[in-house]
Motif scaffolding. Structure first.
Motif, short mmCIF file in Angstrom:
data_model
loop_
_atom_site.label_atom_id
_atom_site.label_comp_id
_atom_site.label_asym_id
_atom_site.label_seq_id
_atom_site.Cartn_x
_atom_site.Cartn_y
_atom_site.Cartn_z
N UNK A 1 0.78 -1.22 0.00
CA UNK A 1 0.00 0.00 0.00
C UNK A 1 0.82 1.28 0.00
N UNK A 2 0.12 2.42 -0.14
CA UNK A 2 0.77 3.72 -0.27
C UNK A 2 1.70 4.10 0.88
N UNK A 3 1.35 3.75 2.11
CA UNK A 3 2.21 4.11 3.25
C UNK A 3 3.59 3.47 3.13
N UNK B 1 9.50 3.16 1.68
CA UNK B 1 10.65 2.41 1.16
C UNK B 1 10.89 2.62 -0.34
N UNK B 2 10.09 3.39 -1.00
CA UNK B 2 10.12 3.73 -2.43
C UNK B 2 9.42 2.66 -3.28
N UNK C 1 9.05 -1.50 -3.03
CA UNK C 1 7.67 -1.93 -2.80
C UNK C 1 7.23 -2.94 -3.85
N UNK C 2 7.66 -2.73 -5.09
CA UNK C 2 7.36 -3.66 -6.17
C UNK C 2 7.99 -5.03 -5.88
N UNK C 3 9.25 -5.02 -5.46
CA UNK C 3 9.95 -6.26 -5.14
C UNK C 3 9.28 -6.97 -3.95
N UNK C 4 8.82 -6.18 -2.97
CA UNK C 4 8.13 -6.75 -1.82
C UNK C 4 6.79 -7.36 -2.23
N UNK C 5 6.05 -6.67 -3.09
CA UNK C 5 4.77 -7.21 -3.58
C UNK C 5 4.99 -8.53 -4.32
N UNK C 6 6.06 -8.59 -5.10
CA UNK C 6 6.38 -9.83 -5.82
C UNK C 6 6.73 -10.96 -4.86
N UNK C 7 7.50 -10.64 -3.83
CA UNK C 7 7.84 -11.65 -2.83
C UNK C 7 6.57 -12.16 -2.14
N UNK C 8 5.69 -11.25 -1.76
CA UNK C 8 4.43 -11.65 -1.13
C UNK C 8 3.62 -12.55 -2.05
N UNK C 9 3.60 -12.21 -3.34
CA UNK C 9 2.85 -13.02 -4.31
C UNK C 9 3.39 -14.44 -4.36
N UNK C 10 4.72 -14.58 -4.36
CA UNK C 10 5.35 -15.90 -4.38
C UNK C 10 4.98 -16.68 -3.11
N UNK D 1 -6.28 9.03 1.75
CA UNK D 1 -5.37 8.09 2.42
C UNK D 1 -4.71 7.08 1.47
N UNK D 2 -5.24 6.92 0.26
CA UNK D 2 -4.62 5.96 -0.66
C UNK D 2 -3.70 6.64 -1.68
N UNK D 3 -3.51 7.96 -1.56
CA UNK D 3 -2.55 8.62 -2.45
C UNK D 3 -1.13 8.43 -1.93
N UNK D 4 -0.21 8.32 -2.86
CA UNK D 4 1.22 8.18 -2.53
C UNK D 4 1.80 9.59 -2.43
N UNK D 5 2.02 10.03 -1.22
CA UNK D 5 2.42 11.42 -1.00
C UNK D 5 3.76 11.74 -1.67
#
Length: 203
Positions: free
Chosen positions: A80-82, A87-88, A92-101, A192-196
């Motif tokens: 999510x945005x927070x 962490x940039x 975040x993309x790499x983390x999302x991919x790890x979670x998906x795996x 709250x869902x915008x990436x500041x």
């Protein structure tokens, strides 16, 4: 799209569960970045599968259902945005991919551990043999399947966000920085869902 030589070679080397991974939402101003990891049967190719960006929404929705029905295992990862702001977007993309795996499950909700990863232009911080492929979503059948699932999954989230946060047309722009979306942020402010960290030049 046919199986690539990469997929066939890995199969011939004895890899049983080859998970293909793609993400969507990396460049958005609002909402989560979403990744899909998917293990597809490689003896049955779904006709019409290609990079999700080259398909109409109607065609994506149709293929999404067929892919879900045929997949050996599917995992979705969201960040999510927070966290994105902390962490940039790359991490975040790499983390999302790890979670998906780590979320890969078969139709019986059993966890499936892949023995090889094919990833669209990224590397996953996990101890599994892997290969990163530039434009993998255009070249590799399994990554194209992952791109379709990730896109449809996130588009459906955007429809929910559009109902929650009126005025930004998130259901239409999917969180991307269209003029209409940017103007709404200037006028109404951020949600709250915008990436500041993405809104510096707008706010």
């Amino acid at each position: 799209m046919k199986l690539t030589e990469i997929e066939r070679t890995l199969q011939n080397k004895g890899y049983k569960y080859i998970a293909c991974i793609d993400e969507v939402g990396r460049g958005c101003l609002a909402g989560d970045v979403v990744a899909c990891a998917i293990i597809m049967p490689i003896d049955e190719i779904i006709k019409g599968v290609k990079d999700s960006k080259k398909l109409s929404p109607k065609k994506r929705e149709k293929l999404y259902d067929i892919i879900i029905d045929n997949a050996i295992a599917i995992g979705i990862g969201q960040v999510g945005p927070k966290i994105i702001d902390e962490i940039n977007i790359k991490e975040s993309t790499r983390l999302a991919m790890k979670k998906a795996v780590l979320n890969l499950k078969n139709k019986n909700e059993q966890i499936i551990n892949p023995d090889y990863l094919l990833i669209d232009a990224e590397d996953v911080p996990i101890d599994i043999s892997q290969m990163s492929l530039i434009k993998g979503d255009e070249k590799v059948y399994g990554i194209s399947c992952a791109s379709i699932v990730a896109k449809v999954y996130r588009d459906r989230l955007c429809e929910k966000w559009g109902l929650m946060y009126k005025g930004y047309k998130l259901e239409k722009n999917k969180g991307y920085g269209t003029k209409e979306h940017r103007d709404a942020i200037k006028e109404i402010g951020a949600t709250p869902i915008h990436r500041m960290t993405f809104l510096g030049k707008i706010l």
